[in-house]
Design a protein around this motif. Structure first.
Motif, PDB file in Angstrom:
ATOM      1  N   VAL A 170     -82.154 -11.186  37.790  1.00 15.72           N
ATOM      2  CA  VAL A 170     -82.158 -10.659  39.151  1.00 15.72           C
ATOM      3  C   VAL A 170     -83.398  -9.809  39.310  1.00 15.72           C
ATOM      4  CG1 VAL A 170     -80.915  -9.207  40.801  1.00 15.72           C
ATOM      5  CG2 VAL A 170     -79.648 -10.652  39.225  1.00 15.72           C
ATOM      6  N   PRO A 171     -84.179 -10.003  40.343  1.00 15.73           N
ATOM      7  CA  PRO A 171     -84.010 -10.926  41.457  1.00 15.73           C
ATOM      8  C   PRO A 171     -84.340 -12.359  41.054  1.00 15.73           C
ATOM      9  CG  PRO A 171     -86.083  -9.743  41.690  1.00 15.73           C
ATOM     10  CD  PRO A 171     -85.381  -9.171  40.478  1.00 15.73           C
ATOM     11  N   ALA A 172     -84.030 -13.277  41.943  1.00 11.60           N
ATOM     12  CA  ALA A 172     -84.287 -14.696  41.689  1.00 11.60           C
ATOM     13  C   ALA A 172     -85.789 -14.927  41.533  1.00 11.60           C
ATOM     14  CB  ALA A 172     -83.748 -15.532  42.843  1.00 11.60           C
ATOM     15  N   LEU A 173     -86.131 -15.978  40.788  1.00 13.89           N
ATOM     16  CA  LEU A 173     -87.540 -16.350  40.642  1.00 13.89           C
ATOM     17  C   LEU A 173     -87.983 -17.074  41.911  1.00 13.89           C
ATOM     18  CD1 LEU A 173     -87.427 -17.779  37.022  1.00 13.89           C
ATOM     19  CD2 LEU A 173     -88.112 -15.499  37.724  1.00 13.89           C
ATOM     20  N   VAL A 174     -89.080 -16.640  42.484  1.00  7.65           N
ATOM     21  CA  VAL A 174     -89.611 -17.251  43.698  1.00  7.65           C
ATOM     22  C   VAL A 174     -91.099 -17.448  43.498  1.00  7.65           C
ATOM     23  CG1 VAL A 174     -89.976 -16.975  46.178  1.00  7.65           C
ATOM     24  CG2 VAL A 174     -87.890 -16.101  45.127  1.00  7.65           C
ATOM     25  N   GLY A 175     -91.592 -18.623  43.879  1.00  5.73           N
ATOM     26  CA  GLY A 175     -93.020 -18.887  43.742  1.00  5.73           C
ATOM     27  C   GLY A 175     -93.389 -20.212  44.367  1.00  5.73           C
ATOM     28  N   ASN A 176     -94.648 -20.576  44.173  1.00  7.64           N
ATOM     29  CA  ASN A 176     -95.086 -21.874  44.680  1.00  7.64           C
ATOM     30  C   ASN A 176     -95.385 -22.798  43.497  1.00  7.64           C
ATOM     31  OD1 ASN A 176     -97.326 -20.385  43.971  1.00  7.64           O
ATOM     32  ND2 ASN A 176     -98.640 -21.344  45.472  1.00  7.64           N
ATOM     33  N   HIS A 215     -83.992  -6.766  26.937  1.00  5.76           N
ATOM     34  CA  HIS A 215     -85.238  -6.154  26.472  1.00  5.76           C
ATOM     35  C   HIS A 215     -86.450  -7.051  26.732  1.00  5.76           C
ATOM     36  CE1 HIS A 215     -87.916  -3.697  24.072  1.00  5.76           C
ATOM     37  NE2 HIS A 215     -88.266  -4.777  23.403  1.00  5.76           N
ATOM     38  N   HIS A 216     -86.270  -8.362  26.537  1.00  7.10           N
ATOM     39  CA  HIS A 216     -87.382  -9.307  26.684  1.00  7.10           C
ATOM     40  C   HIS A 216     -87.390 -10.001  28.048  1.00  7.10           C
ATOM     41  CE1 HIS A 216     -88.759  -8.806  22.599  1.00  7.10           C
ATOM     42  NE2 HIS A 216     -87.519  -8.966  22.165  1.00  7.10           N
ATOM     43  N   GLU A 217     -86.630  -9.505  29.010  1.00  2.91           N
ATOM     44  CA  GLU A 217     -86.559 -10.153  30.322  1.00  2.91           C
ATOM     45  C   GLU A 217     -87.924 -10.336  30.983  1.00  2.91           C
ATOM     46  OE1 GLU A 217     -84.503  -9.815  34.732  1.00  2.91           O
ATOM     47  OE2 GLU A 217     -83.833  -8.443  33.168  1.00  2.91           O
ATOM     48  N   PRO A 218     -88.829  -9.363  30.959  1.00  2.13           N
ATOM     49  CA  PRO A 218     -90.131  -9.593  31.598  1.00  2.13           C
ATOM     50  C   PRO A 218     -90.886 -10.785  30.999  1.00  2.13           C
ATOM     51  CG  PRO A 218     -89.823  -7.254  31.192  1.00  2.13           C
ATOM     52  CD  PRO A 218     -88.700  -7.969  30.499  1.00  2.13           C
ATOM     53  N   LEU A 219     -90.845 -10.930  29.687  1.00  8.54           N
ATOM     54  CA  LEU A 219     -91.514 -12.049  29.030  1.00  8.54           C
ATOM     55  C   LEU A 219     -90.814 -13.372  29.363  1.00  8.54           C
ATOM     56  CD1 LEU A 219     -93.783 -12.891  27.158  1.00  8.54           C
ATOM     57  CD2 LEU A 219     -92.286 -12.382  25.219  1.00  8.54           C
ATOM     58  N   ILE A 220     -89.494 -13.355  29.404  1.00 12.92           N
ATOM     59  CA  ILE A 220     -88.717 -14.553  29.760  1.00 12.92           C
ATOM     60  C   ILE A 220     -89.044 -14.970  31.190  1.00 12.92           C
ATOM     61  CG2 ILE A 220     -86.379 -15.384  30.243  1.00 12.92           C
ATOM     62  CD1 ILE A 220     -85.465 -13.637  27.830  1.00 12.92           C
ATOM     63  N   ARG A 221     -89.055 -14.008  32.107  1.00 12.61           N
ATOM     64  CA  ARG A 221     -89.356 -14.308  33.511  1.00 12.61           C
ATOM     65  C   ARG A 221     -90.762 -14.900  33.647  1.00 12.61           C
ATOM     66  NH1 ARG A 221     -85.850 -12.104  37.214  1.00 12.61           N
ATOM     67  NH2 ARG A 221     -87.408 -12.065  38.852  1.00 12.61           N
ATOM     68  N   ASN A 222     -91.721 -14.328  32.930  1.00 11.86           N
ATOM     69  CA  ASN A 222     -93.093 -14.836  32.982  1.00 11.86           C
ATOM     70  C   ASN A 222     -93.153 -16.284  32.513  1.00 11.86           C
ATOM     71  OD1 ASN A 222     -96.113 -14.440  33.149  1.00 11.86           O
ATOM     72  ND2 ASN A 222     -95.877 -14.982  30.989  1.00 11.86           N
ATOM     73  N   ALA A 227     -86.539 -25.393  30.557  1.00  8.24           N
ATOM     74  CA  ALA A 227     -86.490 -23.937  30.770  1.00  8.24           C
ATOM     75  C   ALA A 227     -85.709 -23.266  29.636  1.00  8.24           C
ATOM     76  CB  ALA A 227     -85.870 -23.625  32.126  1.00  8.24           C
ATOM     77  N   LEU A 228     -84.595 -23.865  29.233  1.00  7.44           N
ATOM     78  CA  LEU A 228     -83.811 -23.330  28.117  1.00  7.44           C
ATOM     79  C   LEU A 228     -84.651 -23.299  26.849  1.00  7.44           C
ATOM     80  CD1 LEU A 228     -81.199 -22.393  26.727  1.00  7.44           C
ATOM     81  CD2 LEU A 228     -80.561 -24.810  26.527  1.00  7.44           C
ATOM     82  N   LYS A 229     -85.367 -24.379  26.589  1.00 10.48           N
ATOM     83  CA  LYS A 229     -86.219 -24.445  25.399  1.00 10.48           C
ATOM     84  C   LYS A 229     -87.284 -23.356  25.441  1.00 10.48           C
ATOM     85  CE  LYS A 229     -89.370 -27.595  22.984  1.00 10.48           C
ATOM     86  NZ  LYS A 229     -90.449 -26.621  22.919  1.00 10.48           N
ATOM     87  N   GLN A 230     -87.884 -23.139  26.609  1.00  9.72           N
ATOM     88  CA  GLN A 230     -88.922 -22.108  26.742  1.00  9.72           C
ATOM     89  C   GLN A 230     -88.350 -20.716  26.455  1.00  9.72           C
ATOM     90  OE1 GLN A 230     -92.284 -22.352  27.811  1.00  9.72           O
ATOM     91  NE2 GLN A 230     -92.220 -24.573  27.750  1.00  9.72           N
ATOM     92  N   VAL A 231     -87.177 -20.430  26.995  1.00 11.30           N
ATOM     93  CA  VAL A 231     -86.540 -19.125  26.780  1.00 11.30           C
ATOM     94  C   VAL A 231     -86.201 -18.944  25.304  1.00 11.30           C
ATOM     95  CG1 VAL A 231     -84.461 -17.759  27.266  1.00 11.30           C
ATOM     96  CG2 VAL A 231     -85.654 -18.921  29.128  1.00 11.30           C
ATOM     97  N   GLN A 232     -85.660 -19.969  24.684  1.00 14.31           N
ATOM     98  CA  GLN A 232     -85.310 -19.878  23.264  1.00 14.31           C
ATOM     99  C   GLN A 232     -86.563 -19.710  22.404  1.00 14.31           C
ATOM    100  OE1 GLN A 232     -82.921 -23.439  22.815  1.00 14.31           O
ATOM    101  NE2 GLN A 232     -81.022 -22.264  22.997  1.00 14.31           N
ATOM    102  N   ASP A 233     -87.662 -20.389  22.772  1.00 12.62           N
ATOM    103  CA  ASP A 233     -88.915 -20.250  22.033  1.00 12.62           C
ATOM    104  C   ASP A 233     -89.439 -18.817  22.104  1.00 12.62           C
ATOM    105  OD1 ASP A 233     -88.803 -22.907  21.311  1.00 12.62           O
ATOM    106  OD2 ASP A 233     -90.361 -23.566  22.707  1.00 12.62           O
ATOM    107  N   VAL A 234     -89.376 -18.221  23.291  1.00 12.43           N
ATOM    108  CA  VAL A 234     -89.830 -16.838  23.466  1.00 12.43           C
ATOM    109  C   VAL A 234     -89.024 -15.904  22.560  1.00 12.43           C
ATOM    110  CG1 VAL A 234     -89.783 -14.882  25.075  1.00 12.43           C
ATOM    111  CG2 VAL A 234     -90.766 -17.043  25.795  1.00 12.43           C
ATOM    112  N   LEU A 235     -87.711 -16.047  22.573  1.00 16.10           N
ATOM    113  CA  LEU A 235     -86.868 -15.172  21.766  1.00 16.10           C
ATOM    114  C   LEU A 235     -87.037 -15.437  20.268  1.00 16.10           C
ATOM    115  CD1 LEU A 235     -83.736 -15.110  24.057  1.00 16.10           C
ATOM    116  CD2 LEU A 235     -85.246 -13.197  23.548  1.00 16.10           C
ATOM    117  N   ASN A 236     -87.274 -16.687  19.894  1.00  9.94           N
ATOM    118  CA  ASN A 236     -87.549 -16.999  18.486  1.00  9.94           C
ATOM    119  C   ASN A 236     -88.826 -16.314  18.023  1.00  9.94           C
ATOM    120  OD1 ASN A 236     -85.601 -18.490  17.087  1.00  9.94           O
ATOM    121  ND2 ASN A 236     -86.184 -20.379  18.116  1.00  9.94           N
ATOM    122  N   GLN A 237     -89.864 -16.344  18.856  1.00  6.75           N
ATOM    123  CA  GLN A 237     -91.134 -15.715  18.498  1.00  6.75           C
ATOM    124  C   GLN A 237     -90.996 -14.202  18.395  1.00  6.75           C
ATOM    125  OE1 GLN A 237     -93.913 -17.034  21.459  1.00  6.75           O
ATOM    126  NE2 GLN A 237     -94.075 -19.088  20.613  1.00  6.75           N
TER     127      GLN A 237
END
Length: 138
Positions: free
Chosen positions: A41-47, A76-83, A110-120
């Protein structure tokens, strides 16, 4: 009148006993870890997409985690996950974001990307699933 009250009490006692006994098992040492859904939260918005015409997306995302430790790590890692998710969505085309199969493929990526971030960052994926509560493209 007294019989009705006695009857209601007699019927409600087993229910209160059942309700009270459920809490004792959850507090024990062998209790299963709690599954939680962490909403971004908030939702991801972009172009997204190439071309002169701008295309927009709005993604309401929830991450399924088990246990309070996993929830804390994700928070804790939400900003990196959102990015990471914003970068993923911005690289998509209209074809890769429309249609049921395309959305499922995007969800898995998207799931793979989030898991990769947390693994790193933590050495463990922590997130078990990623859900689109809402995915709007325009």
């Amino acid at each position: 009148m007294k019989t009705w009250i006695a009857l209601l009490l007699a019927l409600s006692l087993p229910l209160t006993a059942l309700a009270n006994s459920g809490g004792e098992e959850a507090e024990g040492e062998n209790a299963a870890p709690k599954v939680a859904y962490y909403n971004l939260v908030p939702a991801l918005v972009g172009n997204f997409g190439p071309g002169p015409k701008l295309k927009f997306y709005k993604a309401d995302i929830a991450l399924r985690v088990t246990g309070s430790e996993a929830e804390e790590k994700v928070e804790h890692h939400e900003p990196l996950i959102r990015n990471q998710l914003v970068m993923l969505f911005s690289q998509q085309t209209e074809a890769s974001m429309s249609g049921q199969d395309a959305k499922e493929k995007l969800r898995l990526e998207a799931l793979k990307q989030v898991q990769d971030v947390l693994n790193q960052e933590e050495g463990k994926p922590y997130v078990e699933d990623l859900l689109f509560n809402n995915l709007i493209i325009q």
